[in-house]
Motif scaffolding. Sequence first.
Motif, short mmCIF file in Angstrom:
data_model
loop_
_atom_site.label_atom_id
_atom_site.label_comp_id
_atom_site.label_asym_id
_atom_site.label_seq_id
_atom_site.Cartn_x
_atom_site.Cartn_y
_atom_site.Cartn_z
N GLU A 25 0.86 -1.19 0.00
CA GLU A 25 0.00 0.00 0.00
C GLU A 25 0.88 1.22 0.00
N PRO A 26 0.54 2.31 -0.60
CA PRO A 26 -0.66 2.47 -1.39
C PRO A 26 -0.53 1.75 -2.72
N ALA A 27 -1.65 1.29 -3.22
CA ALA A 27 -1.63 0.49 -4.43
C ALA A 27 -1.54 1.39 -5.66
N GLY A 28 -0.34 1.48 -6.23
CA GLY A 28 -0.15 2.19 -7.48
C GLY A 28 -0.55 1.29 -8.62
N ALA A 29 -0.50 1.81 -9.81
CA ALA A 29 -0.95 1.07 -10.99
C ALA A 29 -0.17 -0.22 -11.23
N LEU A 30 1.11 -0.26 -10.85
CA LEU A 30 1.92 -1.45 -11.09
C LEU A 30 2.22 -2.24 -9.81
N THR A 31 1.61 -1.84 -8.71
CA THR A 31 1.91 -2.49 -7.43
C THR A 31 1.55 -3.97 -7.43
N ASP A 32 0.39 -4.33 -7.95
CA ASP A 32 0.01 -5.74 -7.93
C ASP A 32 0.96 -6.60 -8.77
N LEU A 33 1.40 -6.07 -9.90
CA LEU A 33 2.35 -6.80 -10.74
C LEU A 33 3.69 -6.97 -10.02
N VAL A 34 4.20 -5.89 -9.47
CA VAL A 34 5.49 -5.94 -8.78
C VAL A 34 5.39 -6.80 -7.52
N ASP A 35 4.26 -6.72 -6.83
CA ASP A 35 4.07 -7.53 -5.63
C ASP A 35 4.06 -9.02 -5.98
N ALA A 36 3.40 -9.38 -7.06
CA ALA A 36 3.41 -10.78 -7.49
C ALA A 36 4.83 -11.23 -7.85
N ALA A 37 5.59 -10.35 -8.49
CA ALA A 37 6.98 -10.68 -8.83
C ALA A 37 7.81 -10.89 -7.57
N ALA A 38 7.60 -10.04 -6.56
CA ALA A 38 8.33 -10.18 -5.29
C ALA A 38 7.95 -11.47 -4.58
N GLN A 39 6.66 -11.79 -4.57
CA GLN A 39 6.23 -13.03 -3.93
C GLN A 39 6.81 -14.24 -4.66
N ARG A 40 6.86 -14.16 -5.97
CA ARG A 40 7.44 -15.26 -6.75
C ARG A 40 8.93 -15.42 -6.41
N LEU A 41 9.62 -14.29 -6.23
CA LEU A 41 11.03 -14.36 -5.83
C LEU A 41 11.19 -15.04 -4.48
N GLN A 42 10.28 -14.79 -3.56
CA GLN A 42 10.39 -15.37 -2.22
C GLN A 42 10.27 -16.89 -2.24
N VAL A 43 9.68 -17.45 -3.27
CA VAL A 43 9.59 -18.90 -3.39
C VAL A 43 10.98 -19.49 -3.65
N ALA A 44 11.96 -18.65 -4.00
CA ALA A 44 13.33 -19.15 -4.19
C ALA A 44 13.88 -19.78 -2.92
N GLU A 45 13.41 -19.35 -1.76
CA GLU A 45 13.92 -19.90 -0.50
C GLU A 45 13.66 -21.40 -0.37
N PRO A 46 12.40 -21.85 -0.44
CA PRO A 46 12.18 -23.29 -0.32
C PRO A 46 12.72 -24.07 -1.52
N VAL A 47 12.72 -23.46 -2.70
CA VAL A 47 13.27 -24.14 -3.87
C VAL A 47 14.76 -24.38 -3.67
N ALA A 48 15.47 -23.36 -3.21
CA ALA A 48 16.91 -23.51 -2.95
C ALA A 48 17.15 -24.58 -1.89
N ALA A 49 16.35 -24.56 -0.84
CA ALA A 49 16.52 -25.56 0.22
C ALA A 49 16.31 -26.97 -0.31
N SER A 50 15.29 -27.15 -1.12
CA SER A 50 15.03 -28.46 -1.69
C SER A 50 16.19 -28.91 -2.59
N LYS A 51 16.66 -28.00 -3.43
CA LYS A 51 17.77 -28.34 -4.33
C LYS A 51 19.05 -28.61 -3.55
N TRP A 52 19.26 -27.89 -2.45
CA TRP A 52 20.44 -28.09 -1.62
C TRP A 52 20.44 -29.51 -1.03
N ILE A 53 19.31 -29.88 -0.46
CA ILE A 53 19.20 -31.19 0.19
C ILE A 53 19.29 -32.32 -0.82
N THR A 54 18.68 -32.14 -1.98
CA THR A 54 18.66 -33.21 -2.98
C THR A 54 19.83 -33.15 -3.94
#
Length: 186
Positions: A25-54
């Motif tokens: 917030e505040p929600a600018g015109a591109l905030t939802d797009l950028v927010d989805a990109a940031a959330q997608r980046l955060q998925v790198a954490e469990p992906v990295a952990a899985s790849k590390w272990i395997t």
Amino acid sequence: MGCGRAVLIGCWAAATVLATHARAEPAGALTDLVDAAAQRLQVAEPVAASKWITHGAIEDPDRVERELGQARGEADAAGIDADYVARVFGDQINATEAIEYSRFAGWKLKPAGAPSAAPDLSASRAAIDGFNRTMLAQIVARWDLLHSPACGPELDAAKADVARVRRLDDLYQQALSLATRSYCQG
């Protein structure tokens, strides 16, 4: 988002819960797009952990090819430039891989901080697929803005808002800049 220890799975789960409730917030015109990109980046954490272990490879050219092919197909179906969409998603993938490489480097330098359990990679990939759909829908909805001179200032404001709300550390802010570098084409 500084999750790097064995609490990685719990941190990712908390980030996922916050991702569904928190909006920049505040929600600018591109905030939802950028927010989805940031959330997608955060998925790198469990992906990295899985790849590390395997002992999996960070780069998965076959999956990248499938993701980009699907993005191109969906762009064609939506009547927008498939090459533009492929560039945007290629940047997102490169930024995600950069985070994974960073985590691997940290765990190699400090093995005590490495994950001890592998998160479910299929759950992470399902989350990525969902964020991809959200991002593509936002690209379609914001097409004219993304191709106008107003894009740069709107993108900067959205990145700043998302970084603040999501409390992105320097690594994630750099990754978000890489992930969004091809957004503005005006």
